[in-house]
Design a protein around this motif. Structure first.
Motif, PDB file in Angstrom:
ATOM      1  N   TYR A  25      20.838 -11.887  42.864  1.00 25.30           N
ATOM      2  CA  TYR A  25      20.976 -12.916  42.390  1.00 25.30           C
ATOM      3  C   TYR A  25      21.236 -14.184  43.203  1.00 25.30           C
TER       4      TYR A  25
ATOM      5  N   GLY B 180      35.080 -16.328  48.828  1.00 20.08           N
ATOM      6  CA  GLY B 180      33.981 -16.386  49.906  1.00 20.08           C
ATOM      7  C   GLY B 180      33.147 -15.159  49.769  1.00 20.08           C
TER       8      GLY B 180
ATOM      9  N   ARG C   8      34.592 -10.608  39.445  1.00 22.38           N
ATOM     10  CA  ARG C   8      33.765 -10.447  38.202  1.00 22.38           C
ATOM     11  C   ARG C   8      33.108  -9.171  38.237  1.00 22.38           C
TER      12      ARG C   8
ATOM     13  N   GLU D 138      30.420  -8.277  36.804  1.00 29.35           N
ATOM     14  CA  GLU D 138      28.979  -8.843  36.854  1.00 29.35           C
ATOM     15  C   GLU D 138      28.191  -8.287  35.488  1.00 29.35           C
TER      16      GLU D 138
ATOM     17  N   ARG E 221      32.907  -1.221  41.890  1.00 29.15           N
ATOM     18  CA  ARG E 221      33.255  -2.473  41.163  1.00 29.15           C
ATOM     19  C   ARG E 221      34.503  -2.266  40.152  1.00 29.15           C
TER      20      ARG E 221
ATOM     21  N   PRO F 152      26.476 -19.629  33.431  1.00 27.84           N
ATOM     22  CA  PRO F 152      25.111 -19.291  33.221  1.00 27.84           C
ATOM     23  C   PRO F 152      24.620 -18.732  34.729  1.00 27.84           C
TER      24      PRO F 152
ATOM     25  N   ILE G 228      21.863 -18.966  37.480  1.00 30.12           N
ATOM     26  CA  ILE G 228      21.086 -20.067  37.948  1.00 30.12           C
ATOM     27  C   ILE G 228      20.374 -19.617  39.124  1.00 30.12           C
TER      28      ILE G 228
END
Ligand code: SAH
Length: 344
Positions: free
Chosen positions: A67, A106, A159, A161, A181, A230, A232
């Motif tokens: 993404y 980063g 996050r 995710e 993660r 959201p 994007i």
């Protein structure tokens, strides 16, 4: 008793209740959701909105998340790194502008190895003992997280995710591990960081079930922060053709997270502001209580391009701060310049 009262009182939600809230087109129930979420946020934090100064250290990344515009396979992405001095001058102008939290984010860039990053954190810690240092540098080893914590970092945003391993596998290349993660988040917590997890709303292949799993994971982890915005689409990525996440779903989820976790620090994200001219203000009205204006040097802003059409890429830090503050004041809230620690 309404569904919203009930969720608020139980601080819990079932999968079917989640689905009902996400699919309803009843304006009154959404307004009630908004009102109650804002009421809960106000009970804990008053009408205060915390500002964090975001410094985007590097657009280099070794990862290949499907993404993200900064994925390593994106040969059209412009890559930059801030020097130590660039970072210190961002902090200096941020401090002058009243920021008492610096968020250094980063791509996963090996240039910022432990010796470099610990030196930077230690110098910022020494210069600004009254500030919180938040890092968001992706997955690193336990030793690395520990060394950065010992150097003076207080908080870490990573996050998760998605809480579904199958969904994770559709958003990331096979070499990336969902378990790794998730483990990283628990490790950060064990070390003593205030942690933030989170997810994109409307990412490809997301379902009510994966979102419900996200809420359950948040309940388990009990993070101090939850970052949601959201999805994007970003050009030159495998997900370039996918539709953006919905503002309305993001607002509903912000409100739900606020009802379930009254004390959590919840940013109204730049991604939300990118999809709607009043996105961040709406986020606050649905229970968010953090904003993160950009302190990165103006000449690199547009190159930290994780998604398309990102807002605030042409402004100086001072303009960004003034604009954010003005927007927040206009809707009846107050920006505060203290560290804005979690009220647990
Ligand atoms: N490398 C760091 C920082 C990633 S950027 C890390 O791994 O944590 C911060 C967040 O931006 C990501 O966690 C992801 O949820 C979000 N993001 C990335 N690409 C996005 C996109 N196309 N749309 C919306 N959010 C995106």
């Amino acid at each position: 008793m309404s569904l919203i009262d009930d969720i608020r009182e139980r601080r819990d939600i079932s999968r079917d209740e989640l689905e009902r809230i996400l699919t309803t087109d009843n304006k009154e129930s959404i307004e009630e959701l908004r009102r109650q979420a804002r009421e809960v946020a106000t009970e804990v934090y008053g009408n205060k909105i915390f500002m964090r100064g975001l410094i985007e250290l590097s657009s280099h990344c070794k990862n290949d998340c499907l993404y993200c515009g900064l994925r390593r396979s994106n040969t059209t992405a412009v890559r930059y790194r801030l020097s130590d001095d660039d970072i210190y001058s961002c902090c200096a102008s941020g401090y002058q502008l009243g920021f008492r939290t610096f968020v250094m984010q980063g791509g996963e860039d090996g240039w910022f190895d432990d010796s470099r990053m610990c030196r930077i954190v230690a110098n910022v810690r020494k210069q600004y003992p009254d500030c919180a240092i938040t890092l968001s540098l992706g997955e690193r080893s336990r030793d690395s997280y520990q060394a950065l914590f010992d150097a003076g970092a207080n908080r870490y945003l990573l996050r998760h995710e998605t809480a579904s391993p199958e969904h994770y596998a559709r958003l990331h290349p096979a070499e990336m591990s969902w378990q790794h993660r998730i483990d990283a988040l628990w490790t950060l917590k064990e070390i003593g960081y205030q942690v933030g997890c989170g997810f994109m709303v409307g990412s490809p292949y997301q379902t009510v079930d994966t979102l419900y799993a996200d809420l359950q994971f948040i309940r388990q982890l009990q993070p101090q922060m939850v970052g949601i915005g959201p999805f994007i689409s970003a050009h030159d990525t495998p997900f370039a053709g996918f539709p953006n996440g919905k503002v309305s779903d993001t607002l509903r989820l912000l409100a739900i997270i606020r009802l379930l976790h009254p004390h959590v620090l919840l940013p109204a994200t730049t991604a939300l502001g990118t999809l709607h001219p009043q996105g961040r203000e709406l986020g606050i009205q649905f229970g968010a209580n953090v904003v993160m204006p950009n302190l990165s040097p103006k000449d690199h802003r547009k190159d930290y391009s994780i998604y398309d059409n990102k807002i605030c890429t042409g402004e100086e830090a001072a303009e960004c701060r003034a604009c954010t503050e003005g927007r927040i004041r206009k809707i009846g809230f107050e920006t505060v310049v203290d560290r804005g620690d979690y009220k647990g």
